[in-house]
Scaffold this motif. Structure first.
Motif, PDB file in Angstrom:
ATOM      1  N   GLY A  43       0.797  -1.224   0.000  1.00  0.00           N
ATOM      2  CA  GLY A  43       0.000   0.000   0.000  1.00  0.00           C
ATOM      3  C   GLY A  43       0.828   1.270   0.000  1.00  0.00           C
ATOM      4  N   THR A  44       0.141   2.369  -0.263  1.00  0.00           N
ATOM      5  CA  THR A  44       0.748   3.700  -0.248  1.00  0.00           C
ATOM      6  C   THR A  44      -0.097   4.620   0.627  1.00  0.00           C
ATOM      7  N   VAL A  45       0.543   5.230   1.610  1.00  0.00           N
ATOM      8  CA  VAL A  45      -0.122   6.187   2.495  1.00  0.00           C
ATOM      9  C   VAL A  45       0.498   7.555   2.244  1.00  0.00           C
ATOM     10  N   VAL A  46      -0.329   8.520   1.864  1.00  0.00           N
ATOM     11  CA  VAL A  46       0.146   9.871   1.574  1.00  0.00           C
ATOM     12  C   VAL A  46      -0.365  10.816   2.654  1.00  0.00           C
ATOM     13  N   ILE A  47       0.545  11.595   3.240  1.00  0.00           N
ATOM     14  CA  ILE A  47       0.165  12.544   4.282  1.00  0.00           C
ATOM     15  C   ILE A  47       0.694  13.933   3.948  1.00  0.00           C
ATOM     16  N   GLN A  48      -0.034  14.935   4.383  1.00  0.00           N
ATOM     17  CA  GLN A  48       0.377  16.331   4.188  1.00  0.00           C
ATOM     18  C   GLN A  48      -0.461  17.220   5.102  1.00  0.00           C
ATOM     19  N   ASN A  49       0.149  18.303   5.583  1.00  0.00           N
ATOM     20  CA  ASN A  49      -0.544  19.265   6.437  1.00  0.00           C
ATOM     21  C   ASN A  49      -1.198  18.605   7.653  1.00  0.00           C
ATOM     22  N   GLY A  50      -0.536  17.586   8.188  1.00  0.00           N
ATOM     23  CA  GLY A  50      -1.018  16.960   9.398  1.00  0.00           C
ATOM     24  C   GLY A  50      -2.136  15.969   9.212  1.00  0.00           C
ATOM     25  N   ARG A  51      -2.538  15.723   7.955  1.00  0.00           N
ATOM     26  CA  ARG A  51      -3.664  14.839   7.688  1.00  0.00           C
ATOM     27  C   ARG A  51      -3.282  13.763   6.680  1.00  0.00           C
ATOM     28  N   VAL A  52      -4.040  12.661   6.708  1.00  0.00           N
ATOM     29  CA  VAL A  52      -3.885  11.638   5.688  1.00  0.00           C
ATOM     30  C   VAL A  52      -4.575  12.131   4.421  1.00  0.00           C
ATOM     31  N   VAL A  53      -3.837  12.140   3.321  1.00  0.00           N
ATOM     32  CA  VAL A  53      -4.391  12.580   2.034  1.00  0.00           C
ATOM     33  C   VAL A  53      -5.066  11.422   1.322  1.00  0.00           C
ATOM     34  N   SER A  54      -4.392  10.279   1.288  1.00  0.00           N
ATOM     35  CA  SER A  54      -4.952   9.116   0.608  1.00  0.00           C
ATOM     36  C   SER A  54      -4.312   7.838   1.129  1.00  0.00           C
ATOM     37  N   VAL A  55      -5.055   6.737   0.996  1.00  0.00           N
ATOM     38  CA  VAL A  55      -4.561   5.409   1.361  1.00  0.00           C
ATOM     39  C   VAL A  55      -5.019   4.450   0.274  1.00  0.00           C
ATOM     40  N   GLY A  56      -4.082   3.717  -0.324  1.00  0.00           N
ATOM     41  CA  GLY A  56      -4.460   2.793  -1.384  1.00  0.00           C
ATOM     42  C   GLY A  56      -3.255   2.082  -1.950  1.00  0.00           C
ATOM     43  N   THR A  57      -3.351   1.735  -3.218  1.00  0.00           N
ATOM     44  CA  THR A  57      -2.250   1.023  -3.882  1.00  0.00           C
ATOM     45  C   THR A  57      -1.651   1.848  -5.009  1.00  0.00           C
ATOM     46  N   GLY A  58      -2.001   3.105  -5.089  1.00  0.00           N
ATOM     47  CA  GLY A  58      -1.501   3.954  -6.162  1.00  0.00           C
ATOM     48  C   GLY A  58      -0.050   4.345  -5.977  1.00  0.00           C
ATOM     49  N   VAL A  59       0.491   5.016  -6.990  1.00  0.00           N
ATOM     50  CA  VAL A  59       1.880   5.471  -6.938  1.00  0.00           C
ATOM     51  C   VAL A  59       1.962   6.738  -6.111  1.00  0.00           C
TER      52      VAL A  59
END
Length: 450
Positions: A43-59
């Protein structure tokens, strides 16, 4: 030079948790992601500005800082419930215990949030165990929140000022985060705390029935006060057994907008507490419930959550004679929302919360349910669903990268984010170890060099 190096190192680690760093776009890629409610492989977890932006299998998005988590496990930060973190340092040192209050004019209105210490030595230790948030509760006779029961030999009655002495209520809980900084409070006054069973009976004179009667009378007084504040101000209302501060604090409990954390252990006491909640229209959270498995269907039917320690299996008293290691398993199977606690008040041993979850799995609790019990469930129980305890878009970026399965004791938290800010992987114990391990300038006080 050694001391200077320690200071510079600590400053650099503290810089990791600055707001500017928390705003940077970060992608954690390739790991086994435990979202709190599901599992995502690679999986890929993207975070920014103190929050989770997205969670999934994307790049990973372009321009993001990449953290390679291949071969590792990524989870939400864990939540310590029924905890004393930030509210107590050493239980035997009274001046460091801000969880327990003895004033009879301040009981329900006692607010632990005013005694929180962001620089407590206990916070970094818990953080290294993956704990990123905590529900801090005031202590009472036989309670958690700091870990040690106290003997209340006083009997209930009219005390100083004409108020209840001692009070039925321990005070109000608060939610904190464990990030480095000078403000750890997330939300104050999230729940009221009161002991029942043996502990509660001891407060009112020794009989359980007396406590239930006094509890009902107390809520009746609170409702009377809420309807007649003007008369109270004019001294036109009969004498009440609580101070004005306590009456005000209990209005949300009486009208059902604030949950009441009820410490209760015996199955028979659990049944009576459920009955009391129905009769009085109050929202309750069971704390302890060692014999809860005996009445699991009744707890589930009442839609009442439970805070429990799955290792509690010894009959330390007659009210826990039916305690068993499968308590969490039975409650979960019945549909009860459970949250797993740490040990000894979840302060110095809060880091063991994940061990307790792992032990619950070894006694039949499904793995996914154990993860939920230390992540999403505490958030749900305390009205913070979707805000922390889960890897989902919009939730606080409390993320931990583990060397392996987080419920395995040999796994380590290698990278910790709280609110998107990366935390220094250290504690006072580690700093002292590093200072004295190799010696050198600054390692020992000057007197030791003479």
């Amino acid at each position: 030079m050694r001391l200077k190096s320690l200071i510079l190192g600590a400053a650099c680690m503290a810089a990791l948790s600055t707001p500017a760093f928390a705003q940077s776009l970060t992608a954690i890629t390739g790991g086994r992601v435990l979202t709190g409610t599901s599992v995502i492989e690679n999986g890929t977890v993207v975070i920014q500005n103190g929050r989770v932006v997205s969670v999934g299998t994307g790049v990973a998005p372009s321009g993001a800082r990449i953290i390679d988590a291949r071969g590792k496990v990524v989870s939400p930060g864990f939540v310590a419930v029924d905890s004393g973190l930030g509210g107590i340092e050493v239980s035997s040192v009274g001046g460091s215990d801000d969880l327990r209050n003895g004033a009879n004019s301040i009981s329900a209105s006692f607010d632990v949030s005013y005694g929180l210490d962001p620089w407590s030595f206990t916070l970094p230790v818990a953080r290294l165990g993956g704990i990123t948030r905590a529900i801090v509760v005031p202590n009472h006779a036989g309670g958690g929140g700091g870990g040690h029961a106290h003997d209340d030999s006083d009997f209930a009655g009219v005390g100083h000022g004409g108020f209840q002495s001692p009070g039925l209520f321990a005070g109000q809980a608060a939610i904190i985060h464990l990030a480095q900084g000078n403000d750890i409070l997330v939300r104050a006054r999230v729940a009221m705390v009161a002991p029942f069973g043996e502990a509660g009976a001891g407060i009112v004179g020794g009989a359980r029935g007396a406590q239930f009667t006094q509890f009902k009378e107390t809520l009746a007084e609170v409702r009377l006060y809420a309807r007649n504040k003007g008369a109270y101000d004019r001294a036109g209302l009969r004498d009440l057994s609580l101070s004005r501060a306590d009456l005000e604090a209990l209005i949300p409990v009486a009208n059902g907008s604030m949950p009441l954390i009820v410490t209760v252990r015996r199955a028979a006491d659990i049944q009576q507490v459920l009955r009391l909640a129905r009769e009085e229209g109050v929202r309750i959270i069971l704390d302890g419930a060692e014999e809860g498995w005996l009445v699991a269907d009744q707890i589930a039917a009442a839609n009442v959550p439970v805070l429990l320690n799955p290792l509690a299996n010894l009959p330390g008293s007659l009210e826990t004679r039916a305690a068993r290691l499968q308590n969490a398993t039975v409650l979960d199977a019945a549909g009860v929302v459970i949250a797993i606690k740490g040990n000894e008040g979840s302060v110095h041993r809060a880091r063991e919360t994940r061990y307790n979850a792992g032990n619950a799995v070894s006694h039949g609790l499904p793995y996914d349910a154990a993860i939920e019990a230390i992540t999403v469930n505490p958030a749900r129980i305390f009205g913070m669903a979707g805000q922390f305890g889960e890897l989902r878009a919009g939730a606080a970026a409390d993320v931990v990268i583990w060397s392996g399965d987080p419920l395995e004791p040999l796994s380590n938290a290698e990278t910790i984010f709280i609110g998107g800010a990366e935390q220094a992987p250290t504690s006072r114990q580690f700093l002292l170890r590093d200072r004295y391990r190799d010696g050198g300038e600054g390692a020992m006080p000057p007197a030791y060099t003479r």
